[in-house]
Design an enzyme around this catalytic site. Structure first.
Site, mmCIF file in Angstrom:
data_model
loop_
_atom_site.group_PDB
_atom_site.id
_atom_site.type_symbol
_atom_site.label_atom_id
_atom_site.label_comp_id
_atom_site.label_asym_id
_atom_site.label_seq_id
_atom_site.Cartn_x
_atom_site.Cartn_y
_atom_site.Cartn_z
ATOM 1 N N LEU A 188 -112.782 19.655 17.162
ATOM 2 C CA LEU A 188 -113.100 20.062 18.535
ATOM 3 C C LEU A 188 -112.854 21.554 18.752
ATOM 4 O O LEU A 188 -111.811 22.080 18.361
ATOM 5 C CB LEU A 188 -112.187 19.261 19.485
ATOM 6 C CG LEU A 188 -112.241 19.623 20.967
ATOM 7 C CD1 LEU A 188 -113.530 19.124 21.601
ATOM 8 C CD2 LEU A 188 -111.030 19.046 21.708
ATOM 9 N N ARG B 20 -118.441 22.477 44.424
ATOM 10 C CA ARG B 20 -118.837 23.853 44.112
ATOM 11 C C ARG B 20 -118.435 24.220 42.691
ATOM 12 O O ARG B 20 -117.597 23.569 42.075
ATOM 13 C CB ARG B 20 -118.229 24.836 45.120
ATOM 14 C CG ARG B 20 -116.719 24.747 45.274
ATOM 15 C CD ARG B 20 -116.173 25.799 46.258
ATOM 16 N NE ARG B 20 -114.774 25.609 46.514
ATOM 17 C CZ ARG B 20 -114.261 25.040 47.616
ATOM 18 N NH1 ARG B 20 -115.059 24.602 48.572
ATOM 19 N NH2 ARG B 20 -112.949 24.907 47.760
ATOM 20 N N ILE C 78 -110.662 34.243 37.708
ATOM 21 C CA ILE C 78 -110.366 35.643 37.998
ATOM 22 C C ILE C 78 -109.892 35.788 39.447
ATOM 23 O O ILE C 78 -109.054 36.631 39.757
ATOM 24 C CB ILE C 78 -111.601 36.514 37.635
ATOM 25 C CG1 ILE C 78 -111.176 37.912 37.228
ATOM 26 C CG2 ILE C 78 -112.654 36.522 38.717
ATOM 27 C CD1 ILE C 78 -112.175 38.603 36.307
ATOM 28 N N ASP D 121 -109.243 20.792 39.025
ATOM 29 C CA ASP D 121 -108.844 21.188 40.374
ATOM 30 C C ASP D 121 -107.998 20.100 41.050
ATOM 31 O O ASP D 121 -108.085 18.932 40.705
ATOM 32 C CB ASP D 121 -110.107 21.472 41.211
ATOM 33 C CG ASP D 121 -109.788 22.262 42.473
ATOM 34 O OD1 ASP D 121 -108.741 22.937 42.519
ATOM 35 O OD2 ASP D 121 -110.595 22.195 43.422
ATOM 36 N N HIS E 261 -99.138 21.433 38.851
ATOM 37 C CA HIS E 261 -99.587 22.131 37.638
ATOM 38 C C HIS E 261 -98.909 21.531 36.402
ATOM 39 O O HIS E 261 -99.529 21.358 35.368
ATOM 40 C CB HIS E 261 -99.262 23.627 37.731
ATOM 41 C CG HIS E 261 -99.979 24.331 38.853
ATOM 42 N ND1 HIS E 261 -101.317 24.146 39.089
ATOM 43 C CD2 HIS E 261 -99.550 25.208 39.801
ATOM 44 C CE1 HIS E 261 -101.688 24.885 40.126
ATOM 45 N NE2 HIS E 261 -100.628 25.530 40.586
ATOM 46 N N GLY F 170 -102.411 21.393 43.242
ATOM 47 C CA GLY F 170 -101.553 21.723 44.381
ATOM 48 C C GLY F 170 -101.563 20.630 45.435
ATOM 49 O O GLY F 170 -100.502 20.174 45.891
ATOM 50 N N SER G 66 -117.312 27.385 41.869
ATOM 51 C CA SER G 66 -116.216 28.359 41.882
ATOM 52 C C SER G 66 -116.290 29.372 40.727
ATOM 53 O O SER G 66 -115.311 29.608 40.022
ATOM 54 C CB SER G 66 -114.858 27.632 41.873
ATOM 55 O OG SER G 66 -114.740 26.791 42.992
ATOM 56 N N GLU H 218 -125.303 18.502 33.664
ATOM 57 C CA GLU H 218 -125.095 17.381 34.586
ATOM 58 C C GLU H 218 -123.750 17.610 35.279
ATOM 59 O O GLU H 218 -122.758 17.935 34.623
ATOM 60 C CB GLU H 218 -125.058 16.054 33.816
ATOM 61 C CG GLU H 218 -126.374 15.672 33.190
ATOM 62 C CD GLU H 218 -127.486 15.494 34.220
ATOM 63 O OE1 GLU H 218 -127.222 14.979 35.328
ATOM 64 O OE2 GLU H 218 -128.627 15.889 33.914
ATOM 65 N N ARG I 185 -96.313 22.877 44.881
ATOM 66 C CA ARG I 185 -97.581 22.922 44.145
ATOM 67 C C ARG I 185 -97.380 22.964 42.633
ATOM 68 O O ARG I 185 -98.160 22.378 41.881
ATOM 69 C CB ARG I 185 -98.387 24.149 44.578
ATOM 70 C CG ARG I 185 -98.878 24.112 46.010
ATOM 71 C CD ARG I 185 -99.571 25.427 46.377
ATOM 72 N NE ARG I 185 -100.637 25.753 45.448
ATOM 73 C CZ ARG I 185 -101.884 25.281 45.523
ATOM 74 N NH1 ARG I 185 -102.228 24.502 46.532
ATOM 75 N NH2 ARG I 185 -102.789 25.600 44.627
#
Ligand code: IPE
Ligand code: IPE
Ligand code: MG
Length: 282
Positions: free
Chosen positions: A148, A211, A83, A37, A54, A40, A213, A224, A50
């Protein structure tokens, strides 16, 4: 383009030393999930659009995938598009889709050469056809890789996945394959798209929001959580190491008492040395 072998390429000696210390604890998470996160805000903070955030965030993806793989961590899940993110302006959504497509096109050779297995979770049928196509071919090509597992959460929502799981279960009840008594932890898990993943041991969120989200709600029961103010475009190897170091300092009790989970061998000296090296590194 030459394909870099991440395990034999030249690495800064400090970087190598930190990675060796981290792996020698034998307690690194098996599954790290990241809520990437702050792209932007990072760009807007310096007066840029923004989408620049990205684009720069993709460099962080490269850095974190590589470092995670070098550390021998088995599962990395990246929350790339929720979504709810479909509600963003069409131009931003379009840019993100093209960025994803170009990341996969450009990186798949190197990922494959380094034994990365690419998977997705989310309602990927909603993605543009061109993205679905590159995803499919990247997944097929890397399907048998043993390194991985890189899972991209795309058009993903944990509530969507739970809803889908319940629908599939209900259909199986109707077909007589399942009965209501079969609902338990194991079967719920089996119906989720994340069934091929262990629960995340560590969930990292960049850019400060406290949060989830709509990310891995069922699976995060005992994860954790690590939230850093650093925005995703600035989250690179050193920040990953700091997150792992914090994870190693945590005591995971799973509802038990501290005395019950202590295994006797104190590794706190080891971790505080690691922290000192890290501070010098970053
Ligand atoms: C994360 O950065 C990328 C996606 C959610 C696709 P954001 O785009 O959410 O950036 P902020 O949080 O608005 O700064
Ligand atoms: C979460 O970030 C989704 C991804 C990182 C892909 P958001 O920026 O969409 O989350 P909110 O809206 O701040 O909760
Ligand atoms: Mg955001």
């Amino acid at each position: 383009m030459t394909r870099v072998d991440w395990l034999t390429e030249e690495q800064h000696p400090d970087d190598k030393a930190i990675q060796e210390r981290l792996t020698s604890t034998g307690s690194l998470p098996s599954h790290v999930a990241v809520i990437m996160d702050g792209n932007g805000r990072w760009a807007q903070g310096s007066g840029r659009p923004r989408i620049d955030g990205h684009r720069e965030g993709m460099e962080s993806v490269r850095a974190v995938v590589k470092a995670t793989s070098q550390l021998g961590i088995n599962f990395l899940t990246l929350y790339a598009f929720s979504i709810e993110n479909w509600k963003r302006p069409a131009t931003e959504v379009g840019f993100l889709m093209r960025l994803l497509e170009s990341y996969l096109r450009k990186e798949v050779d190197e990922l494959h050469a380094n034994r990365v297995r690419i998977r997705t979770i989310g309602n990927t049928n909603a993605l543009p056809k061109a993205v679905q196509h590159v995803l499919r071919s990247a997944m097929d090509r890397t399907a048998n890789n043993q390194g991985l597992t890189l899972t991209l959460a795309l058009s993903y929502g944990a509530r969507w996945d739970l809803m889908r799981a319940m629908q599939l279960f209900a259909l199986d009840v109707r077909r007589g394959k399942m009965s209501p008594e079969d609902v338990n932890d194991e079967t719920i898990r089996a119906y989720l798209q994340t069934s091929f993943l262990p629960d995340p041991d560590l969930i990292i969120r960049t850019s400060g929001e406290m949060r989830l989200s709509n990310f891995l709600l069922w699976e995060a029961a005992y994860s954790e959580l690590y939230v850093t103010d650093i925005p995703w475009p600035e989250f690179r190897r050193a920040e990953l190491y700091a997150a792992l170091c914090t994870y190693l300092e945590r005591e995971r009790r799973f509802g038990k008492t501290s005395a019950q989970v202590q295994n006797g061998d104190s590794s706190s000296d080891h971790i505080s040395t690691l922290r000192q090296i890290l501070n010098a590194f970053s």
